[in-house]
Structures are given as structure tokens and as C-alpha cells.
Design an enzyme around this catalytic site. Sequence first.
Site, PDB file in Angstrom:
ATOM      1  N   GLU A 162      -4.731  -3.021 -19.026  1.00 42.22           N
ATOM      2  CA  GLU A 162      -5.491  -3.474 -17.853  1.00 42.22           C
ATOM      3  C   GLU A 162      -6.390  -2.352 -17.333  1.00 42.22           C
ATOM      4  O   GLU A 162      -7.521  -2.580 -16.931  1.00 42.22           O
ATOM      5  CB  GLU A 162      -4.548  -3.984 -16.762  1.00 42.22           C
ATOM      6  CG  GLU A 162      -5.300  -4.551 -15.568  1.00 42.22           C
ATOM      7  CD  GLU A 162      -4.688  -5.812 -14.976  1.00 42.22           C
ATOM      8  OE1 GLU A 162      -3.738  -6.359 -15.556  1.00 42.22           O
ATOM      9  OE2 GLU A 162      -5.191  -6.257 -13.929  1.00 42.22           O
ATOM     10  N   HIS A 167       0.844  -1.213   0.000  1.00 42.79           N
ATOM     11  CA  HIS A 167       0.000   0.000   0.000  1.00 42.79           C
ATOM     12  C   HIS A 167       0.871   1.252   0.000  1.00 42.79           C
ATOM     13  O   HIS A 167       0.478   2.290   0.543  1.00 42.79           O
ATOM     14  CB  HIS A 167      -0.968  -0.005   1.185  1.00 42.79           C
ATOM     15  CG  HIS A 167      -2.096  -0.999   1.006  1.00 42.79           C
ATOM     16  ND1 HIS A 167      -3.183  -0.770   0.201  1.00 42.79           N
ATOM     17  CD2 HIS A 167      -2.264  -2.246   1.516  1.00 42.79           C
ATOM     18  CE1 HIS A 167      -3.987  -1.826   0.235  1.00 42.79           C
ATOM     19  NE2 HIS A 167      -3.450  -2.737   1.021  1.00 42.79           N
ATOM     20  N   SER A 194      -0.337 -12.106  -9.966  1.00 42.33           N
ATOM     21  CA  SER A 194      -0.373 -11.300 -11.174  1.00 42.33           C
ATOM     22  C   SER A 194      -0.215 -12.079 -12.471  1.00 42.33           C
ATOM     23  O   SER A 194       0.616 -11.757 -13.322  1.00 42.33           O
ATOM     24  CB  SER A 194       0.662 -10.182 -11.087  1.00 42.33           C
ATOM     25  OG  SER A 194       0.152  -9.102 -11.795  1.00 42.33           O
ATOM     26  N   ASP A 199       3.169  -4.615 -11.179  1.00 44.66           N
ATOM     27  CA  ASP A 199       3.038  -5.974 -11.718  1.00 44.66           C
ATOM     28  C   ASP A 199       3.602  -6.079 -13.131  1.00 44.66           C
ATOM     29  O   ASP A 199       4.384  -6.972 -13.450  1.00 44.66           O
ATOM     30  CB  ASP A 199       1.567  -6.397 -11.755  1.00 44.66           C
ATOM     31  CG  ASP A 199       0.908  -6.296 -10.399  1.00 44.66           C
ATOM     32  OD1 ASP A 199       1.624  -5.991  -9.417  1.00 44.66           O
ATOM     33  OD2 ASP A 199      -0.310  -6.497 -10.309  1.00 44.66           O
ATOM     34  N   TYR A 224     -10.216  -1.084  -0.603  1.00 44.55           N
ATOM     35  CA  TYR A 224      -9.048  -0.497  -1.275  1.00 44.55           C
ATOM     36  C   TYR A 224      -9.301   0.989  -1.537  1.00 44.55           C
ATOM     37  O   TYR A 224      -8.469   1.844  -1.223  1.00 44.55           O
ATOM     38  CB  TYR A 224      -8.797  -1.254  -2.577  1.00 44.55           C
ATOM     39  CG  TYR A 224      -7.647  -0.745  -3.402  1.00 44.55           C
ATOM     40  CD1 TYR A 224      -6.337  -1.101  -3.119  1.00 44.55           C
ATOM     41  CD2 TYR A 224      -7.881   0.081  -4.500  1.00 44.55           C
ATOM     42  CE1 TYR A 224      -5.278  -0.641  -3.902  1.00 44.55           C
ATOM     43  CE2 TYR A 224      -6.833   0.539  -5.290  1.00 44.55           C
ATOM     44  CZ  TYR A 224      -5.538   0.182  -4.987  1.00 44.55           C
ATOM     45  OH  TYR A 224      -4.508   0.636  -5.768  1.00 44.55           O
ATOM     46  N   SER A 235      -6.559 -19.815 -25.411  1.00 41.29           N
ATOM     47  CA  SER A 235      -6.044 -20.035 -24.057  1.00 41.29           C
ATOM     48  C   SER A 235      -6.198 -21.501 -23.691  1.00 41.29           C
ATOM     49  O   SER A 235      -7.321 -22.013 -23.615  1.00 41.29           O
ATOM     50  CB  SER A 235      -6.810 -19.175 -23.040  1.00 41.29           C
ATOM     51  OG  SER A 235      -6.551 -19.672 -21.730  1.00 41.29           O
ATOM     52  N   GLY A 253      -5.604 -15.563 -10.413  1.00 37.98           N
ATOM     53  CA  GLY A 253      -6.449 -14.946  -9.392  1.00 37.98           C
ATOM     54  C   GLY A 253      -5.992 -15.148  -7.963  1.00 37.98           C
ATOM     55  O   GLY A 253      -6.770 -14.961  -7.040  1.00 37.98           O
ATOM     56  N   GLY A 311      -3.269 -13.489  -6.704  1.00 35.98           N
ATOM     57  CA  GLY A 311      -2.458 -12.348  -6.290  1.00 35.98           C
ATOM     58  C   GLY A 311      -1.022 -12.396  -6.798  1.00 35.98           C
ATOM     59  O   GLY A 311      -0.201 -11.579  -6.398  1.00 35.98           O
TER      60      GLY A 311
HETATM   61  P1  ADP Z   1      -4.060 -12.238 -10.798  1.00 38.49           P
HETATM   62  O1  ADP Z   1      -3.474 -11.225 -11.719  1.00 38.49           O
HETATM   63  O2  ADP Z   1      -3.713 -11.992  -9.377  1.00 38.49           O
HETATM   64  O3  ADP Z   1      -3.736 -13.640 -11.181  1.00 38.49           O
HETATM   65  P2  ADP Z   1      -6.469 -11.189 -11.918  1.00 38.49           P
HETATM   66  O4  ADP Z   1      -7.901 -11.351 -11.603  1.00 38.49           O
HETATM   67  O5  ADP Z   1      -5.908  -9.832 -12.011  1.00 38.49           O
HETATM   68  O6  ADP Z   1      -5.644 -12.092 -10.883  1.00 38.49           O
HETATM   69  O7  ADP Z   1      -6.166 -11.877 -13.326  1.00 38.49           O
HETATM   70  C1  ADP Z   1      -6.608 -13.183 -13.602  1.00 38.49           C
HETATM   71  C2  ADP Z   1      -7.290 -13.181 -14.955  1.00 38.49           C
HETATM   72  O8  ADP Z   1      -6.299 -12.976 -15.995  1.00 38.49           O
HETATM   73  C3  ADP Z   1      -7.944 -14.491 -15.319  1.00 38.49           C
HETATM   74  O9  ADP Z   1      -9.233 -14.589 -14.774  1.00 38.49           O
HETATM   75  C4  ADP Z   1      -7.979 -14.392 -16.844  1.00 38.49           C
HETATM   76  O10 ADP Z   1      -9.023 -13.571 -17.278  1.00 38.49           O
HETATM   77  C5  ADP Z   1      -6.672 -13.693 -17.160  1.00 38.49           C
HETATM   78  N1  ADP Z   1      -5.617 -14.689 -17.440  1.00 38.49           N
HETATM   79  C6  ADP Z   1      -4.440 -14.840 -16.795  1.00 38.49           C
HETATM   80  N2  ADP Z   1      -3.726 -15.853 -17.329  1.00 38.49           N
HETATM   81  C7  ADP Z   1      -4.474 -16.370 -18.328  1.00 38.49           C
HETATM   82  C8  ADP Z   1      -4.315 -17.440 -19.270  1.00 38.49           C
HETATM   83  N3  ADP Z   1      -3.221 -18.206 -19.264  1.00 38.49           N
HETATM   84  N4  ADP Z   1      -5.313 -17.664 -20.161  1.00 38.49           N
HETATM   85  C9  ADP Z   1      -6.406 -16.887 -20.175  1.00 38.49           C
HETATM   86  N5  ADP Z   1      -6.616 -15.881 -19.324  1.00 38.49           N
HETATM   87  C10 ADP Z   1      -5.678 -15.611 -18.406  1.00 38.49           C
HETATM   88 MG    MG Z   2      -3.968  -9.150 -11.774  1.00 43.45          MG
END
Ligand code: ADP
Ligand code: MG
Length: 386
Positions: free
Chosen positions: A159, A34, A125, A171, A220, A67, A121, A123
Site C-alpha cells: 500500500e 491519531h 479498510s 489495518d 492529516y 474483481s 472507501g 474507512g
Molecule cells: P478503505 O480501505 O477504507 O475501504 P481505500 O480507498 O483505502 O478505502 O481502499 C478502497 C480501494 O481498495 C478501492 O477503491 C479499490 O481500489 C480497492 N479494493 C478494495 N476491495 C476491492 C475489491 N473487492 N475489488 C477491487 N478493488 C478493491
Molecule cells: Mg484503505
Amino acid sequence: MNIHALRDAFQERYGVTPRLIVRAPGRVNLIGEHTDYNDGFVLPIAIDRATFVAGRLRDDRTIRVYSAQFDLEDQFDVDTIERLPDASWANYVRGVARGIQARDLPLAGADLLIDGNVPLGSGLSSSASLEVAVGYALQLLNNFNLLGEELALLAQGAENSFVGMQCGIMDQFMAALGQFDHALLLDCRDLSYRTIPIPPAVRIVICDSGVRHSLVGSEYNDRRAACTEAVRLLKARLPKITALRDLSPADLERHAAVLPADILPRAQHVVTEIERTQIAAQALEQGDLARFGSLMYDSHASLRDNYEVSVPELDLLVELARSAPGCYGARMTGGGFGGSTVNLVAADQVDAFVAAIGPAYQRQTGRQLDPLVCRASDGVGRASIK
Ligand code: ADP
Ligand code: MG
């Protein structure tokens, strides 16, 4: 990640071998939480888990992207890139392509295939690693050149505008510019940074609490608003400040009376955390792991008590780490209200550490713990076929 399997999957899907395969890592922040939106310092590493993108150019104006994680494909025209209405994974890809086009860089049609081993998802990134990997693949395929920092800014823009997530730059910066066995002391005010070697005798262990609270967004925003308000009130006494970065802990103590009781502890966390992060970077540079670890515990206590963004599961993980073998320090990492802890652990005691903390956490919470043992890795680059 098996590069051969990735190449074969591409071949099977598109009927040709990919021209290239790139990788971009996820990241974890060792200390400095933070602080980014207060113009402060962070000390992240890129981790040795990455998103991989295989690609080749097409001779039309279509980008096709698959993907493997989601078993989904998206297709769009490079001349009319629109954001998809739902919160689709494809927006991360489209946003990057749009960012390239908006900079008037060349962009032809391409076939892309994405796979990776950054947990989604949790954290670490995965989103930034995806954006930066896609950006770099398109950069190589289209023969233009962006510096790492520009690529990071392009990915962050994707983003912010295409996904609608107002994240900071850390990130994407790490996905682009991380360094093997080093942390980066990143100044969020001007993006200057210093690389800090991580002693080979330690590992970074990430423990996902498994907890995710829906409060994250509103809490946040609330913390950010408290920081803005603190600066506004403190300006009456210190007209030159523009962010909490501009105060030392001693300055804040001197003018503490200006701040209401609910704002003061928020400001205290931020100013002490910014100072801690700089001291921690020095300690790491000197190989003083005990000092670094104790600053990690201090950071956690401040996030728990002053910033109030921890949850009982994160506190428990930190307490369990404290008495586990080989642990120098532990703290929650990321925005809070769930997510992960980051632990600095002696390399030769990692197995004992994991064996101690996992079952204890499960016994007390009923949740499975699956610690991730990491080393600091390089930022985006070509994936070699080993
Ligand atoms: P974090 O960045 O902490 O992992 P986020 O919610 O910011 O969490 O990002 C996760 C999202 O990024 C996934 O739900 C998807 O939409 C996208 N993503 C990340 N990696 C992939 C992948 N290999 N294929 C498809 N989408 C992805
Ligand atoms: Mg993220």
C-alpha cells in the site's frame, strides 16, 4: 458472502474449480485515534465483513485477477511487475505480488477471483483486507510460510509503495491477526499486542455519516507535523523523549508553556488518548462497559475540540447515539473529516438502537443511514464451505 457462488463464478471464468478460497476481514478502531504515528496504542477489532480471494496456480508466469465488484480484470507477468500509472484497484494486487518477489519467495502464475462485502472507501479498510487476502492466497498456492505479522508488513509495504498511501500498520495487522470476539490492544511502537475479550452481550455498530471531505490528506499531514513539532519543542525540557508516547498527561501539563497555543491542544489530545486507550482496554477486560463507553465519549470530545478532526455530521451521530436505546458509548473512528462513528451497543437492543438513530439522522441531515452491526472476527484464513 456465498462461497458456493464464488466457486461457481471462478469455474465459469477460468474453466476449473479454484484450489482454495481465503478471506481477510476489514477492521474498525474502538478507541485510540491519531495515536499510531505517535508510537501510541490503538484498540481495533477485525469485523465480520471480509474480502474473499479464490485461486489456483497456472503453469505459466502470468497472474490473472478478476474483481467481481468492479467487473474488471488485470493481467501481469510475475517476473516484471510494474505499478499501473492510474490509481487502479489492481495496484493493491500487483503490490502484494511484488512484495513477495522482493523477498525472494516463490511466485508462480495464478488465476485469482476477488469478491467481498467490506464497504469500499468508507474507512473499514477494504484495501488492507484485499492486500492480506491476496497475500495469503499466494502464500498457500506457492507453499511458502509467512507469520501473520510478516504478512501484515508485506501488505502495508504494498500500500505504501505501489498504491502510494502512507498508511500505518494497524489495518493490515488486523486483517492478518484479528481474533474472534476479541479486540487487540496494539502497541504501535513495537507491534506487541494483547487480546482483550469483548463481552458477548454487546455488538459493535458502525454508522457511516456519508460525508467525505477532500481535506483529509492535507489536514492529516498538518496534524502529524504538529505532533512532530511538539516533540521537538518538548525535547528542550525532556531530552529523552522521541514521541508523544513518552509523556503522561501530567508531564505535558508541567511543560505546557513550551508549546504555542495552536500546538498544545494537539499534543493534549494525543497524550490523553494514549492513556484513555490503555484504561479503556482494562475496563473492557473487566467487563465494565459503562466505563469503556464513557471513555469513547471522552475520546470523541477530544478529537472534536482538541484535535479538531470531527465534522458536524459525526458530532450529530454521537449525540443521537447518546440518547438511543442500549448505547454504552460512541465516537468518530478513523482519521476524521467524515467517515464513520463506532458505537458500543447492548446486543439485545441493537434493533431499537438502529431504529432510533437512522430516522433521526436522516431527518436532520437528509442523508440515509445504513448502520452495520458487527462482531469481532478472526483474521485471515481459509473460507470454509458451509
Ligand atoms: P478503505 O480501505 O477504507 O475501504 P481505500 O480507498 O483505502 O478505502 O481502499 C478502497 C480501494 O481498495 C478501492 O477503491 C479499490 O481500489 C480497492 N479494493 C478494495 N476491495 C476491492 C475489491 N473487492 N475489488 C477491487 N478493488 C478493491
Ligand atoms: Mg484503505
